[in-house]
Every structure is written in structure tokens, then in C-alpha cells.
Design an enzyme around this catalytic site. Structure first.
Site, PDB file in Angstrom:
ATOM      1  CB  SER A  94      18.433  66.980  36.697  1.00  0.00           C
ATOM      2  OG  SER A  94      17.983  66.702  38.013  1.00  0.00           O
ATOM      3  CE1 TYR A 105      13.554  69.827  35.960  1.00  0.00           C
ATOM      4  CE2 TYR A 105      14.223  68.052  37.439  1.00  0.00           C
ATOM      5  CZ  TYR A 105      14.483  69.266  36.823  1.00  0.00           C
ATOM      6  OH  TYR A 105      15.678  69.917  37.064  1.00  0.00           O
TER       7      TYR A 105
HETATM    8  N1  LIG Z   1      18.504  73.671  41.490  1.00  0.00           N
HETATM    9  C1  LIG Z   1      18.654  72.378  41.428  1.00  0.00           C
HETATM   10  O1  LIG Z   1      18.663  71.684  42.467  1.00  0.00           O
HETATM   11  C2  LIG Z   1      18.826  71.677  40.097  1.00  0.00           C
HETATM   12  C3  LIG Z   1      19.154  70.318  40.122  1.00  0.00           C
HETATM   13  C4  LIG Z   1      19.341  69.669  38.908  1.00  0.00           C
HETATM   14  C5  LIG Z   1      19.210  70.348  37.716  1.00  0.00           C
HETATM   15  N2  LIG Z   1      18.880  71.674  37.719  1.00  0.00           N
HETATM   16  C6  LIG Z   1      18.776  72.334  36.422  1.00  0.00           C
HETATM   17  O2  LIG Z   1      19.620  73.456  36.402  1.00  0.00           O
HETATM   18  C7  LIG Z   1      19.139  74.409  35.448  1.00  0.00           C
HETATM   19  C8  LIG Z   1      19.091  75.762  36.118  1.00  0.00           C
HETATM   20  O3  LIG Z   1      18.152  75.705  37.170  1.00  0.00           O
HETATM   21  P1  LIG Z   1      18.208  76.625  38.484  1.00  0.00           P
HETATM   22  O4  LIG Z   1      18.078  75.726  39.641  1.00  0.00           O
HETATM   23  O5  LIG Z   1      19.328  77.554  38.385  1.00  0.00           O
HETATM   24  O6  LIG Z   1      16.788  77.349  38.327  1.00  0.00           O
HETATM   25  P2  LIG Z   1      16.347  78.869  38.133  1.00  0.00           P
HETATM   26  O7  LIG Z   1      14.870  78.815  38.107  1.00  0.00           O
HETATM   27  O8  LIG Z   1      17.042  79.717  39.119  1.00  0.00           O
HETATM   28  O9  LIG Z   1      16.903  79.226  36.679  1.00  0.00           O
HETATM   29  C9  LIG Z   1      16.282  78.775  35.505  1.00  0.00           C
HETATM   30  C10 LIG Z   1      16.687  79.691  34.368  1.00  0.00           C
HETATM   31  O10 LIG Z   1      16.086  79.217  33.152  1.00  0.00           O
HETATM   32  C11 LIG Z   1      15.495  80.323  32.512  1.00  0.00           C
HETATM   33  N3  LIG Z   1      14.378  79.932  31.648  1.00  0.00           N
HETATM   34  C12 LIG Z   1      13.209  79.359  32.000  1.00  0.00           C
HETATM   35  N4  LIG Z   1      12.424  79.208  30.921  1.00  0.00           N
HETATM   36  C13 LIG Z   1      13.119  79.691  29.871  1.00  0.00           C
HETATM   37  C14 LIG Z   1      12.865  79.833  28.481  1.00  0.00           C
HETATM   38  N5  LIG Z   1      11.687  79.445  27.960  1.00  0.00           N
HETATM   39  N6  LIG Z   1      13.814  80.373  27.691  1.00  0.00           N
HETATM   40  C15 LIG Z   1      14.990  80.781  28.218  1.00  0.00           C
HETATM   41  N7  LIG Z   1      15.292  80.699  29.509  1.00  0.00           N
HETATM   42  C16 LIG Z   1      14.369  80.155  30.328  1.00  0.00           C
HETATM   43  C17 LIG Z   1      15.033  81.240  33.629  1.00  0.00           C
HETATM   44  O11 LIG Z   1      14.802  82.543  33.139  1.00  0.00           O
HETATM   45  C18 LIG Z   1      16.223  81.132  34.576  1.00  0.00           C
HETATM   46  O12 LIG Z   1      17.231  82.013  34.173  1.00  0.00           O
HETATM   47  C19 LIG Z   1      17.781  73.888  34.995  1.00  0.00           C
HETATM   48  O13 LIG Z   1      17.937  73.238  33.753  1.00  0.00           O
HETATM   49  C20 LIG Z   1      17.424  72.893  36.076  1.00  0.00           C
HETATM   50  O14 LIG Z   1      16.539  71.907  35.608  1.00  0.00           O
HETATM   51  C21 LIG Z   1      18.680  72.356  38.893  1.00  0.00           C
END
Ligand SMILES: NC(=O)c1ccc[n+]([C@@H]2O[C@H](COP(=O)([O-])OP(=O)(O)OC[C@H]3O[C@@H](n4cnc5c(N)ncnc54)[C@H](O)[C@@H]3O)[C@@H](O)[C@H]2O)c1
Length: 255
Positions: free
Chosen positions: A140, A153
Site C-alpha cells: 500500500s 496499518y
Molecule cells: N482499497 C484500497 O484503497 C487499498 C489501498 C492500498 C492497499 N490495499 C490492500 O489491498 C488488499 C485488498 O484490500 P481491498 O481494498 O480489496 O479490501 P477488502 O476488504 O474488499 O478485501 C480484503 C480481503 O481480505 C480477506 N481477508 C481478511 N482477513 C483475512 C484472513 N484472516 N484470511 C484470509 N483472508 C482474509 C477478506 O476476506 C477479503 O477478501 C489489502 O491487503 C489492502 O490492505 C487496499
């Protein structure tokens, strides 16, 4: 990507679901893993109905035994793993002075330990392949910014960026390690992070869109397309690198 066996953790929501869909659309055999059984089964069924090869496996990445089971189930079905997208993650708010041990265990447990277990149990399998493998981590921009009240985070994502570099060296010649560093992506996690602010989500998103140099929020598909490239043989000289996908946010001047 054709016929490659690719595990996507957190592959049932937001970025991970878009990656699972995109990789499957390119002909990969996708294993979407997460703790969202209902969403996972629905996604796999939707993809199979359109002729894609996809299945869901329940896995809590913070639990080593669960990751071991994920690998065993994948091998029972496909007998190999070609690439892994370690994308599962949780978000959490707070300053260091506010955190409890339970907060640490949750955030570091899923984001850092979960990625570590995923690497530990999939990399040796990929090392057995003649063609090696690729380990991709979703980090991220939070790894490089001191986001107010996001200490754990941010620290968890910085740890993942260090892990990309270490994996690239430790498994050199067999497994490439790469990262995608998303900016502001329109997913359920982003919506959750807007709760508790003094403006509705739409207004908060509009304010971000005004600031981001490409003038829009990122979509999960933006990450999926870049991830597919990094996992493909076209990226075979890219190793130990983290690709920022933020519409230019990180190059904004600091005033
Ligand atoms: N959305 C953003 O703006 C953003 C920005 C930077 C990084 N990210 C990163 O992208 C990745 C995906 O995030 P997203 O935005 O799609 O969020 P989201 O909440 O839609 O998806 C998160 C996923 O992780 C899974 N998860 C959570 N805990 C878990 C566990 N213990 N075991 C297995 N799976 C687990 C959830 O079931 C879900 O499928 C994350 O690592 C997040 O930190 C997101």
C-alpha cells in the site's frame, strides 16, 4: 497466464476478487482463498458458469495450519502452483498510544504473519517447477506515508515491502517476488475506512478524486491488470520491485 495455477488470498472481495476474475478470464486456473465462504463460493460459481476455471478454498491466512490446508487442497486439485497473489489484508485505525495487543495480533497477524505463512508454504512448491514461480504481495502507499492515526496499518504494509525485497534474494533464480502498492481504490475496505468521518462517503470520494492527478479513484481492475502483467512471463526481469498504482498521488507536491 493460460492454465497457470494461481492462488489469490483475499480473492473474494475488492482488489482480490477483481484479480481472481481477471486472471481466470485470461485462462488461469484460479484458487481464490479467504474467510468469506459465501462470497467465495458465489464468485467461483459465477466464473465456472462462464467457462472459467476457478474454485474457492476457505483459508484464514493468519493461521499456519489453514494456509497448509490451502496448499494441500490446491495440490490435490491441480498438482502445482505457478503464482501466488498474497493480497489478504485488514485495515485498522489508531495511534500507537491507543493500540491493544488484540489490535496488534489482528493487523500484524493477517497482513504480515498471514503473508509470511503464505510465502512459507507456497514458495517451496513453486521452486519445484521447472519454470519456477512468482510471489506477488499487495502492499500500500501507506507503507511510505505517515497516515494520521494509521500507525499499525502503515507499519504492516512497510513490513510487506521489506519482505518483497528479501524474498527476491532468498529465492533467486526460482521464484520472483514483486509487489503492487495501491493508492485509493474503490473497495469495501475503502468504504469502511470512511466511516466515522463528518461527511458522506460520496463527498469524501469526490474530494479524493479532485486531488488525485488522474482525477478518479482507482478501480480494483486497475490493480488486476497490473498484477496480471507482473505475474506473467512478460515481466520475467522484474524482481524485488514494487509497482505503485495510485494515479500519481505519491508525486503530488507536499504543499
Ligand atoms: N482499497 C484500497 O484503497 C487499498 C489501498 C492500498 C492497499 N490495499 C490492500 O489491498 C488488499 C485488498 O484490500 P481491498 O481494498 O480489496 O479490501 P477488502 O476488504 O474488499 O478485501 C480484503 C480481503 O481480505 C480477506 N481477508 C481478511 N482477513 C483475512 C484472513 N484472516 N484470511 C484470509 N483472508 C482474509 C477478506 O476476506 C477479503 O477478501 C489489502 O491487503 C489492502 O490492505 C487496499
Amino acid at each position: 497466464m493460460k492454465d497457470k495455477v494461481i492462488i489469490v488470498t483475499g480473492g473474494t472481495s475488492g482488489i482480490g476478487a477483481a484479480c481472481a476474475r481477471h486472471f481466470a478470464g485470461l485462462g488461469a486456473r484460479v484458487v481464490a482463498a479467504s474467510i468469506q465462504r459465501e462470497e467465495g463460493e458465489a464468485l467461483a460459481a459465477e466464473l465456472r458458469e462462464t467457462g472459467r476455471d476457478a474454485r474457492f478454498v476457505y483459508c484464514d491466512v493468519s493461521d499456519e495450519a489453514s494456509v497448509r490446508d490451502l496448499v494441500a487442497t490446491t495440490l490435490e486439485t491441480h498438482d502445482r502452483i505457478d503464482a501466488v497473489h498474497a493480497n489478504a489484508g485488514v485495515w485498522g485505525k489508531g495511534k500507537v498510544t491507543e493500540f491493544t495487543e488484540a489490535d496488534w495480533d489482528k493487523l500484524m497477524g493477517v497482513n504480515v504473519k498471514g503473508t509470511l505463512w503464505t510465502a512459507k508454504h507456497t514458495i517451496p512448491v513453486m521452486e519445484r517447477n521447472e519454470s519456477g514461480g512468482v510471489f506477488l504481495i499487495t502492499t500500500s502507499v501507506a507503507s511510505q506515508i505517515g497516515f494520521p492515526a494509521h500507525a499499525l496499518y502503515c507499519a504492516s504494509k512497510a513490513a510487506l515491502e521489506a519482505l518483497v525485497r528479501c524474498l527476491a534474494n532468498d529465492h533467486a533464480g526460482k521464484v520472483r517476488a514483486v509487489g503492487v502498492s495501491p493508492g485509493t481504490i474503490d473497495t469495501p475496505m475503502l468504504a469502511a475506512s470512511c466511516e466515522g468521518w463528518d461527511a458522506p462517503v460520496e463527498e469524501l470520494y469526490a474530494a479524493v478524486e479532485k486531488k488525485v492527478p488522474v482525477r478518479r479513484l482507482g478501480q480494483p481492475e486497475d490493480i488486476a491488470k497490473a498484477a496480471a502483467f507482473l505475474l506473467s512471463d512478460d515481466a520475467s526481469y522484474i524482481n524485488g520491485t514494487i509497482l505503485t498504482l495510485d494515479g500519481g498521488t505519491m508525486v503530488l507536491p507536499p504543499w
